[in-house]
Design a protein around this motif. Structure first.
Motif, PDB file in Angstrom:
ATOM      1  N   MET A   1       0.922  -1.031  -0.135  1.00  0.00           N
ATOM      2  CA  MET A   1      -0.009  -0.065  -0.115  1.00  0.00           C
ATOM      3  C   MET A   1       1.105   1.165   0.076  1.00  0.00           C
ATOM      4  O   MET A   1       1.610   1.631   1.003  1.00  0.00           O
ATOM      5  N   LYS A   2       1.005   1.910  -1.187  1.00  0.00           N
ATOM      6  CA  LYS A   2       1.873   3.057  -1.183  1.00  0.00           C
ATOM      7  C   LYS A   2       0.942   4.379  -1.171  1.00  0.00           C
ATOM      8  O   LYS A   2      -0.042   4.568  -1.856  1.00  0.00           O
ATOM      9  N   VAL A   3       1.450   5.150  -0.247  1.00  0.00           N
ATOM     10  CA  VAL A   3       0.684   6.368   0.191  1.00  0.00           C
ATOM     11  C   VAL A   3       1.376   7.624  -0.131  1.00  0.00           C
ATOM     12  O   VAL A   3       2.619   7.721  -0.049  1.00  0.00           O
ATOM     13  N   ALA A   4       0.726   8.608  -0.545  1.00  0.00           N
ATOM     14  CA  ALA A   4       1.161   9.749  -0.847  1.00  0.00           C
ATOM     15  C   ALA A   4       0.307  10.963   0.316  1.00  0.00           C
ATOM     16  O   ALA A   4      -0.651  10.840   0.334  1.00  0.00           O
ATOM     17  N   ILE A   5       1.171  11.874   0.677  1.00  0.00           N
ATOM     18  CA  ILE A   5       0.487  13.036   1.544  1.00  0.00           C
ATOM     19  C   ILE A   5       0.490  14.163   0.561  1.00  0.00           C
ATOM     20  O   ILE A   5       1.774  14.687   0.236  1.00  0.00           O
ATOM     21  N   LEU A   6      -0.470  15.021   0.272  1.00  0.00           N
ATOM     22  CA  LEU A   6      -0.693  16.408  -0.279  1.00  0.00           C
ATOM     23  C   LEU A   6      -0.716  17.263   0.841  1.00  0.00           C
ATOM     24  O   LEU A   6      -1.599  17.480   1.701  1.00  0.00           O
ATOM     25  N   ALA A   7       0.096  18.453   0.541  1.00  0.00           N
ATOM     26  CA  ALA A   7      -0.093  19.442   1.659  1.00  0.00           C
ATOM     27  C   ALA A   7       0.246  20.809   1.044  1.00  0.00           C
ATOM     28  O   ALA A   7       1.085  20.777  -0.088  1.00  0.00           O
ATOM     29  N   SER A   8       0.220  21.713   1.589  1.00  0.00           N
ATOM     30  CA  SER A   8       0.590  23.112   1.144  1.00  0.00           C
ATOM     31  C   SER A   8       1.261  24.318   1.895  1.00  0.00           C
ATOM     32  O   SER A   8       1.709  25.164   1.396  1.00  0.00           O
ATOM     33  N   GLY A   9       1.519  23.835   3.419  1.00  0.00           N
ATOM     34  CA  GLY A   9       2.135  24.987   4.194  1.00  0.00           C
ATOM     35  C   GLY A   9       2.971  24.426   5.184  1.00  0.00           C
ATOM     36  O   GLY A   9       3.973  23.959   4.707  1.00  0.00           O
ATOM     37  N   ASN A  10       2.826  24.566   6.347  1.00  0.00           N
ATOM     38  CA  ASN A  10       3.593  24.548   7.397  1.00  0.00           C
ATOM     39  C   ASN A  10       4.017  22.936   7.730  1.00  0.00           C
ATOM     40  O   ASN A  10       5.325  22.674   7.806  1.00  0.00           O
ATOM     41  N   GLY A  11       3.085  22.272   7.546  1.00  0.00           N
ATOM     42  CA  GLY A  11       3.186  20.655   7.386  1.00  0.00           C
ATOM     43  C   GLY A  11       3.588  19.880   8.849  1.00  0.00           C
ATOM     44  O   GLY A  11       4.124  19.008   9.238  1.00  0.00           O
ATOM     45  N   THR A  12       2.684  20.573  10.038  1.00  0.00           N
ATOM     46  CA  THR A  12       2.722  19.961  11.220  1.00  0.00           C
ATOM     47  C   THR A  12       2.135  18.577  11.067  1.00  0.00           C
ATOM     48  O   THR A  12       2.714  17.751  11.929  1.00  0.00           O
ATOM     49  N   VAL A 188      -8.251   3.107   9.146  1.00  0.00           N
ATOM     50  CA  VAL A 188      -8.732   3.014   7.747  1.00  0.00           C
ATOM     51  C   VAL A 188      -7.652   2.232   6.995  1.00  0.00           C
ATOM     52  O   VAL A 188      -8.092   1.265   6.201  1.00  0.00           O
ATOM     53  N   LEU A 189      -6.180   2.330   7.074  1.00  0.00           N
ATOM     54  CA  LEU A 189      -5.394   1.656   6.353  1.00  0.00           C
ATOM     55  C   LEU A 189      -4.971   0.200   6.906  1.00  0.00           C
ATOM     56  O   LEU A 189      -5.049  -0.644   6.148  1.00  0.00           O
ATOM     57  N   GLU A 190      -5.459  -0.133   7.971  1.00  0.00           N
ATOM     58  CA  GLU A 190      -5.496  -1.426   8.536  1.00  0.00           C
ATOM     59  C   GLU A 190      -6.569  -2.167   7.827  1.00  0.00           C
ATOM     60  O   GLU A 190      -6.510  -3.402   7.266  1.00  0.00           O
ATOM     61  N   SER A 191      -7.737  -1.654   7.715  1.00  0.00           N
ATOM     62  CA  SER A 191      -8.730  -2.287   7.149  1.00  0.00           C
ATOM     63  C   SER A 191      -8.690  -2.279   5.689  1.00  0.00           C
ATOM     64  O   SER A 191      -8.940  -3.388   5.217  1.00  0.00           O
ATOM     65  N   LYS A 192      -8.048  -1.423   4.873  1.00  0.00           N
ATOM     66  CA  LYS A 192      -7.578  -1.554   3.485  1.00  0.00           C
ATOM     67  C   LYS A 192      -6.780  -2.806   3.358  1.00  0.00           C
ATOM     68  O   LYS A 192      -6.790  -3.784   2.432  1.00  0.00           O
ATOM     69  N   VAL A 193      -5.410  -2.792   4.232  1.00  0.00           N
ATOM     70  CA  VAL A 193      -4.759  -3.777   4.081  1.00  0.00           C
ATOM     71  C   VAL A 193      -5.373  -5.222   4.305  1.00  0.00           C
ATOM     72  O   VAL A 193      -5.033  -6.132   3.424  1.00  0.00           O
ATOM     73  N   ALA A 194      -6.011  -5.205   5.289  1.00  0.00           N
ATOM     74  CA  ALA A 194      -6.863  -6.582   5.470  1.00  0.00           C
ATOM     75  C   ALA A 194      -7.753  -7.034   4.451  1.00  0.00           C
ATOM     76  O   ALA A 194      -7.858  -8.221   4.064  1.00  0.00           O
ATOM     77  N   ASN A 195      -8.362  -6.044   3.765  1.00  0.00           N
ATOM     78  CA  ASN A 195      -9.441  -6.250   2.496  1.00  0.00           C
ATOM     79  C   ASN A 195      -8.483  -6.973   1.254  1.00  0.00           C
ATOM     80  O   ASN A 195      -8.749  -7.812   0.655  1.00  0.00           O
ATOM     81  N   GLU A 196      -7.076  -6.121   1.266  1.00  0.00           N
ATOM     82  CA  GLU A 196      -6.487  -6.669   0.094  1.00  0.00           C
ATOM     83  C   GLU A 196      -5.981  -7.981   0.291  1.00  0.00           C
ATOM     84  O   GLU A 196      -5.987  -8.768  -0.815  1.00  0.00           O
ATOM     85  N   LYS A 197      -5.498  -8.401   1.500  1.00  0.00           N
ATOM     86  CA  LYS A 197      -5.076  -9.727   1.664  1.00  0.00           C
ATOM     87  C   LYS A 197      -6.287 -10.666   1.558  1.00  0.00           C
ATOM     88  O   LYS A 197      -6.022 -11.584   1.022  1.00  0.00           O
ATOM     89  N   GLY A 198      -7.370 -10.436   1.895  1.00  0.00           N
ATOM     90  CA  GLY A 198      -8.528 -11.230   2.011  1.00  0.00           C
ATOM     91  C   GLY A 198      -9.088 -11.696   0.387  1.00  0.00           C
ATOM     92  O   GLY A 198      -9.915 -12.279   0.190  1.00  0.00           O
ATOM     93  N   SER A 199      -8.612 -10.394  -0.373  1.00  0.00           N
ATOM     94  CA  SER A 199      -9.211 -10.733  -1.888  1.00  0.00           C
ATOM     95  C   SER A 199      -8.080 -11.797  -2.689  1.00  0.00           C
ATOM     96  O   SER A 199      -8.703 -12.066  -3.725  1.00  0.00           O
ATOM     97  N   PHE A 200      -7.232 -12.108  -2.237  1.00  0.00           N
ATOM     98  CA  PHE A 200      -6.293 -12.986  -2.964  1.00  0.00           C
ATOM     99  C   PHE A 200      -6.809 -14.423  -2.746  1.00  0.00           C
ATOM    100  O   PHE A 200      -7.249 -14.642  -1.732  1.00  0.00           O
TER     101      PHE A 200
END
Length: 200
Positions: A1-12, A188-200
Motif C-alpha cells: 500500500m503506497k501512500v502519498a501526502i498532499l500538503a500546502s503549508g507548514n506541515g505539522t 482506515v489503512l489497517e482495514s484496507k490492507v486486510a481487505n487486500e489480503k482477503g481478496s487473494f
C-alpha cells in the motif's frame, strides 16, 4: 500500500503522520509528499525525514486542468494507492477523485458540515465572538466531488473558551488533529490492507 501526502503549508500534520509511518505505527509505505507551494516549510520537513517530495504550481503548469493532469500522472508513475490531504489547500479535481475511489482522506479543522471550505478556524472564532459559540471541532472524511462533503470517518469536538484568541484556538485544534488524524488513518489503512489480503 503506497501512500502519498498532499500538503500546502507548514506541515505539522505531515510531520506527525510521516513519523508514525516510519515507526510502523500506521500501515503502508509513505512514498511521496506533494506540495503545490515549492517554498512551503512542509518541503523542509520532508527533506529532514528523508521522504521523497515533489512540488509544482498551477501557474507553472499553465492552469488548473494541466496541473491536475500532471499531478495524476505523477501519482500513477509512483504507483500510489492512497492519498492523504494534510493541509492541502486546493480542491481535488474530478479526474483524481475518480482515479482513487474511496482512497482519498482529508482532514478539516471544523465539525463538518459546519464551516466547510477555507478559514474554518477563523470563522468559528468569529462566531464565538459574535454569537457566543462554545465549540468547533475536527473532521476526518473521504473526499468526493463536493467541497468537504464526503463521508465522515471520524470527528471530535474542540471547545472554544472565553479567554481564547484565534491563535490559541488554532493551537488547540492542531493538538486535536495530531491525535485524531493518525488514529483514524491507522484504522482506515489497517482495514484496507486486510481487505487486500482477503481478496487473494
Amino acid at each position: 500500500m503506497k501512500v502519498a501526502i498532499l500538503a500546502s503549508g507548514n506541515g505539522t500534520n505531515f510531520q506527525v503522520l510521516a513519523e508514525k509511518f516510519q515507526a510502523g505505527e500506521i500501515p503502508g509505505e509513505l512514498s511521496l509528499l506533494f506540495c503545490d507551494h515549492p517554498e512551503a516549510y512542509v518541503v523542509k520537513r520532508a527533506e529532514k525525514l528523508g521522504v521523497e517530495h515533489t512540488s509544482f504550481t498551477v501557474k507553472e503548469c499553465g492552469g488548473k486542468q494541466a496541473y491536475e493532469q500532471r499531478l495524476l500522472e505523477l501519482l500513477k508513475a509512483k504507483q500510489i494507492d492512497f492519498l492523504i490531504l494534510a493541509g492541502y489547500m486546493r480542491i481535488i479535481g474530478p479526474e483524481i477523485v475518480r482515479a482513487f475511489p474511496n482512497a482519498i482522506v482529508n482532514l478539516h479543522p471544523a465539525y463538518l458540515p459546519e464551516y466547510q471550505g477555507l478559514h474554518a478556524i477563523e470563522r468559528a472564532f468569529e462566531d464565538h465572538l459574535k454569537n457566543g459559540r462554545t465549540e468547533t471541532g475536527v473532521t476526518v472524511h473521504y473526499v468526493d466531488f463536493g467541497l468537504d462533503s464526503g463521508p465522515i470517518i471520524a470527528q471530535r469536538h474542540v471547545p472554544i473558551f472565553d479567554e481564547d484568541t484565534a491563535a490559541s484556538l488554532e493551537e488547540r485544534i492542531h493538538r486535536c488533529e495530531h491525535l485524531l488524524f493518525p488514529q483514524t488513518l491507522k484504522r482506515v489503512l489497517e482495514s484496507k490492507v486486510a481487505n487486500e489480503k482477503g481478496s487473494f
